[in-house]
Design a protein around this motif. Structure first.
Motif, short mmCIF file in Angstrom:
data_model
loop_
_atom_site.label_atom_id
_atom_site.label_comp_id
_atom_site.label_asym_id
_atom_site.label_seq_id
_atom_site.Cartn_x
_atom_site.Cartn_y
_atom_site.Cartn_z
N UNK A 7 0.84 -1.20 0.00
CA UNK A 7 0.00 0.00 0.00
C UNK A 7 0.87 1.25 0.00
N UNK A 8 0.83 1.97 -1.08
CA UNK A 8 1.63 3.19 -1.16
C UNK A 8 0.75 4.43 -1.27
N UNK A 9 -0.57 4.25 -1.27
CA UNK A 9 -1.45 5.41 -1.40
C UNK A 9 -1.97 5.84 -0.04
N UNK A 36 -9.76 5.14 2.31
CA UNK A 36 -8.48 4.61 1.86
C UNK A 36 -8.74 3.29 1.14
N UNK A 37 -7.90 2.95 0.17
CA UNK A 37 -8.11 1.72 -0.59
C UNK A 37 -7.94 0.45 0.25
N UNK A 38 -7.15 0.51 1.31
CA UNK A 38 -6.95 -0.65 2.20
C UNK A 38 -7.73 -0.47 3.50
N UNK A 39 -7.67 0.71 4.08
CA UNK A 39 -8.41 0.98 5.31
C UNK A 39 -7.77 2.09 6.13
N UNK A 85 -4.98 14.75 10.34
CA UNK A 85 -4.52 13.92 9.22
C UNK A 85 -5.02 12.50 9.46
N UNK A 86 -5.35 11.80 8.37
CA UNK A 86 -5.75 10.39 8.46
C UNK A 86 -4.51 9.52 8.25
N UNK A 87 -4.49 8.37 8.90
CA UNK A 87 -3.40 7.41 8.77
C UNK A 87 -4.02 6.07 8.36
N UNK A 88 -3.43 5.41 7.36
CA UNK A 88 -3.99 4.12 6.96
C UNK A 88 -3.25 2.98 7.65
N UNK A 89 -3.65 1.76 7.37
CA UNK A 89 -3.08 0.60 8.05
C UNK A 89 -1.62 0.38 7.70
N UNK A 90 -1.12 1.02 6.65
CA UNK A 90 0.30 0.93 6.28
C UNK A 90 1.09 2.16 6.74
N UNK A 92 0.59 5.25 5.98
CA UNK A 92 0.62 6.36 5.03
C UNK A 92 -0.25 7.47 5.63
N UNK A 93 0.23 8.70 5.56
CA UNK A 93 -0.52 9.83 6.12
C UNK A 93 -1.15 10.66 5.01
#
Length: 134
Positions: A7-9, A36-39, A85-90, A92-93
């Motif tokens: 996950x890079x997005x 987010x595409x993953x969560x 800011x949102x943070x995903x499971x990988x 990424x901010x």
């Protein structure tokens, strides 16, 4: 993180950050959910001041299920500036949300104690007149 290599997005940035219930003691921040595409794993709330040399400092993490946070105000005479800011499971901010500036009104000084009304002087009792002899 589970998907760190895949996950890079980054998530979408939180939208419509607003301040509500502003008091000299606290402020509540509310924002719209990010996607987010993953969560989305959660949000990071940052605080700064209106000083142009002030940097945003991390304040607190908020879990993904919540889109609000009540923050105590330590100095009601200073304008506080917030972003999220949102943070995903990988990890990424997202970009920061819009900024919200809050200047709580300082608490009003206590009212002076009411001045008691003056107590009227007691009215003297009438002096009975002695009967006149016949």
């Amino acid at each position: 993180p589970r998907f760190a290599g895949l996950d890079r997005s980054a998530p979408t940035k939180p939208q419509n950050l607003i301040a509500s219930d502003v008091t000299p003691q606290a402020v509540t921040l509310n924002w719209d959910k990010s996607t987010d595409d993953i969560g989305v794993a959660g949000y990071k709330v940052y605080i700064g001041t209106q000083n142009p040399f002030s940097l945003f400092k991390w304040y607190r993490d908020v879990n993904a299920a919540s889109t609000s946070l009540t923050i105590p105000i330590s100095n009601p005479e200073v304008t506080h500036v917030f972003v999220v800011a949102a943070i995903d499971t990988s990890e990424n901010a997202s970009p920061y949300s819009n900024q919200v500036s809050v200047t709580p009104d300082p608490p009003e000084p206590p009212s002076p104690a009411p001045t008691p009304a003056p107590t009227p002087a007691p009215t003297p009792a009438p002096i009975p007149l002695a009967p006149t002899p016949p």
